[in-house]
Design an enzyme around this catalytic site. Sequence first.
Site, PDB file in Angstrom:
ATOM      1  N   SER A   1     -10.449   0.063   7.181  1.00  0.00           N
ATOM      2  CA  SER A   1      -9.874   0.131   5.834  1.00  0.00           C
ATOM      3  C   SER A   1      -9.194  -1.129   5.355  1.00  0.00           C
ATOM      4  O   SER A   1      -8.755  -1.198   4.210  1.00  0.00           O
ATOM      5  CB  SER A   1      -8.877   1.298   5.747  1.00  0.00           C
ATOM      6  OG  SER A   1      -9.563   2.523   5.740  1.00  0.00           O
TER       7      SER A   1
ATOM      8  N   LYS B   1       0.847  -1.201   0.000  1.00  0.00           N
ATOM      9  CA  LYS B   1       0.000   0.000   0.000  1.00  0.00           C
ATOM     10  C   LYS B   1       0.879   1.248   0.000  1.00  0.00           C
ATOM     11  O   LYS B   1       1.915   1.287   0.686  1.00  0.00           O
ATOM     12  CB  LYS B   1      -0.914  -0.027   1.228  1.00  0.00           C
ATOM     13  CG  LYS B   1      -1.965   1.087   1.250  1.00  0.00           C
ATOM     14  CD  LYS B   1      -2.905   0.941   2.448  1.00  0.00           C
ATOM     15  CE  LYS B   1      -3.965   2.033   2.468  1.00  0.00           C
ATOM     16  NZ  LYS B   1      -4.911   1.907   3.593  1.00  0.00           N
TER      17      LYS B   1
ATOM     18  N   SER C   1      -9.935   2.312   2.831  1.00  0.00           N
ATOM     19  CA  SER C   1      -9.027   2.960   1.918  1.00  0.00           C
ATOM     20  C   SER C   1      -8.064   2.020   1.193  1.00  0.00           C
ATOM     21  O   SER C   1      -7.405   2.425   0.229  1.00  0.00           O
ATOM     22  CB  SER C   1      -8.185   3.975   2.698  1.00  0.00           C
ATOM     23  OG  SER C   1      -7.358   3.325   3.666  1.00  0.00           O
TER      24      SER C   1
END
Length: 494
Positions: free
Chosen positions: A184, A79, A160
């Site tokens: 998330s 990420k 997210s």
Amino acid sequence: MTELTDLGIAAIRDGVRDGAFKARDVAEAFVAKVSAAKALNAFLVETPEHALAAADAADAARAAGETLKPLAGVPIGMKDLFCTKGVATTAASHILEGFTPTYESTVSQNLWDAGAGMLGKLNMDQFAMGSSNETSAFGNVISPWRRSDGGNAPLAPGGSSGGSSTAVAARLCPGATGTDTGGSIRQPAAFTGISGIKPTYGRCSRWGTIAFASSLDQVGPMAHDVRDCAIMLGAMAGFDAKDATSLKLDVPAWEAGLSSDMKGLRVGIPKEYRVDGMPEEIEALWQQGIDWLKDAGAEIVEVSLPHTKYALPAYYIIAPAEASSNLARYDGVRYGIRDLPAGAGLQDMYAATRADGFGPEVKRRIMIGTYVLSAGFYDAYYTQAQKIRTLIARDFEQAWAKCDVLLTPTAPSAAFALGEKSDDPIAMYLNDVFTVPSSLAGLPAMSVPGGLDHHGLPLGLQIIGKPLDEQGVLNAGLAIEERAGFVARPESWW
């Protein structure tokens, strides 16, 4: 023959170790998949050289007769919230464009030390603020799933960690890192039919991970199944003296401890999670999850978490307050872009840089956070929210007297179409209604896929555990996984 890119972390690890295939063949197969999947917009930066170098190191170690590292030969996605030395890191925000860290985050370093290679940096909601991956400055991530009604509406992969969920679900990587502030990891895992676990706050170091809300942020793995999550979490976790909130505890052998036998354990069903307007499909899945855990030998008990209804409002005060403080450092002086209009002074540069660099959702949360921390409103909002947080944590403590884990839905719906909720922030925030309470209490929690809705889209079940009981969470997840037999996957259209 199974394609190498269909294999999970355990299968790749074992195959490389046993000589069934070479790590380089695995890395090359995933590199090609990533390169061919640009339509999903899951990767912001591709790093094939990193993945291939790690693969070659694994093959060389095996050829030399050495004991392979725990993740030798396993390529993963990272990420874009994790600082990676020499590789651009932006938190999906224009304000960090051009920022290349000179250091490595602790979690990513732990993964490289375990033998993993990096396929690239994954798209996400800007500064991890969002539930649909529509706030990225570099375009929406598109879910690989499509509704079965023939419609081609692009769907949200959750947020997210939407780049991570899409990459794993589309078989672009066998596992990916995620971060979870209010859900998330779990919500995008549920939206895309994969598994993801947020460990206890402090299990994984936050050092080198770009901060959103420091008292809530926690990192964790996202992968195809429970075993793969256990393996990856074992490599990510551990004490780090550079993070003051890191827990000085040994990392348990979670994979070795996996067991789907729930005999003698009690599963709590919080009655306050039956929210008004919950779709029948979510209610039915929840009941199915209860039946699966009964079948695994668990006793089901009803519990009460009476302050649940205040969790979301409290979260959307505490998280923006911490974000407004954390994001004050992005001012055009030290990182990323600098907007310096002709003849402008220092204050003008700050204002122009921040106005240009941050997206609308980030600005919204900075303004909310600044407001609730301002003189005259601090006690009315921030102090009250912290009191509620204490009460929510106490609710969980009292529930543990009656049960060992909790079972709830992960999200109140399946994936929605991109743009469907972007004009209504409240509707978007409600996606986190089931995940936020455990985040406020710092508890381990996991989402595992349980079934499909009437459009053929994945639905997830959430297991919440006691502090530091990741093993109990993983085991309950495994019990559901074995009984759900979830094998659905998106058809390739990209």
